[in-house]
Enzyme design. Structure first.
Site: not given
Ligand code: RIB
Ligand code: CA
Length: 311
Positions: A239
């Site tokens: 992500h």
């Molecule tokens: O939903 C994904 C996010 O949540 C990313 O930033 C992951 O590191 C968690 O923090």
């Protein structure tokens, strides 16, 4: 001229990959890496930022900000995805850095030193950003750009059916940031979950002879196992690196100007990001939202960036 960047992170294996990419990208000058509670506790997030920087040993050392323990006990964390220590239970040794300033102070200092010139890449809950703007509302208009990994545009959440993790962890902070005058770009879960690091790509990662290669090979296996066990995925989401690529490779994304807000109450909708899609919207547009991504292009850019980091 390299772009001044602050990475606000809650490491988190995917945060660590984003940090490695940013620290070695010649287009960026990472002036600070500020920790925030989210995937792990405030103390662990601060420890992990230090550990990642020490393991990577970048050519230029960024300032490090210490996460401040949230006022309210966290509703949730993501240790089930990233391990008890947030970095795949790697238990990296960390030299005890003394006199670490709190993250919000580091962010405030850097904005004041370079008004309108600092890009903040928020890859965790928006707690620090909201604190900065609460303490000095004028700073909201002095941030060059705020890139946020978080929320959902039309798709489901991940930590609840309605909410994405970063927003859910601190919805009040997220609402304040959404409503701030800052120039904001949101990279929602709908987009980042279209990019998966599959097993066949692992052999394209830098090898153990490099600091980045050693870090990645220590932390990624846990994430792959967790994604298979928890989500039945043959690979791992990245992500945060995807959100960073929206800054580095904007041509790989399409964005739309939208009017968005955050649910701060609600038994089942807490932390939901809501956009005014009505035929005659009433809300004022306040954020650019990524609505499509060239997934193959982003994965290729991430692999190129990691190779570059290993040189
Ligand atoms: O939903 C994904 C996010 O949540 C990313 O930033 C992951 O590191 C968690 O923090
Ligand atoms: Ca994160």
């Amino acid at each position: 001229m390299a772009r001044k960047v602050i990475l606000d992170v809650d490491p988190g294996i995917d945060d660590a990959v984003a940090v490695a990419l940013a620290l070695f990208d010649p287009r960026l000058e990472v002036v600070a890496i500020t920790a925030v509670a989210g995937n792990v506790s405030a103390e662990q997030a601060t420890r992990n930022v230090q550990a990642i920087v020490e393991q990577i040993d970048p050519p230029r050392l960024p300032r490090i900000g210490a996460a401040v323990r949230p006022e309210r006990d966290p509703l949730v964390d993501a240790r089930h995805v990233y391990g008890a220590d947030g970095l795949g239970n790697s238990d990296f040794p960390v030299a005890e850095l003394h006199h670490l300033h709190p993250s919000d102070k580091v962010i405030t200092d850097e904005i004041r030193q370079a008004p309108d010139s600092v890009t903040i890449v928020a890859l965790g809950p928006l707690t620090n950003i909201a604190t900065v703007f609460r303490r000095d509302p004028s700073l909201a208009e002095q941030v060059g750009q705020l890139v946020i990994m978080g929320g959902t545009y039309r798709g489901p959440g991940n930590i609840t059916p309605a909410a994405e993790f970063n927003i859910y962890c601190d919805p009040v902070a997220a609402r304040e940031v959404f409503r701030s005058k800052t120039t904001k770009t949101l990279i929602p879960l709908d987009i980042t979950s279209q990019v998966v690091m599959t097993f066949d790509l692992l052999d394209q990662l830098p090898d153990e002879s490099t600091s980045v290669g050693r870090l990645l090979r220590r932390i990624l296996p846990y994430s792959f196992r967790a994604h298979r066990q928890l989500f039945g995925l043959e690979g791992a989401y990245l992500h945060d690196p995807v959100a960073l690529m929206a800054l580095l490779e904007p041509a790989l994304f399409e964005t739309e100007r939208m009017a968005g807000d955050v649910e701060v109450q609600g038994e089942i909708t807490l932390g939901a990001t809501v956009f005014d899609h009505r035929p005659a919207p009433q809300w004022r547009p306040n954020i650019d939202v990524a609505t499509s991504v060239d997934s193959a292009g982003v994965i290729a850019a991430i692999l190129r960036g990691l190779k570059q980091a290993a040189q």
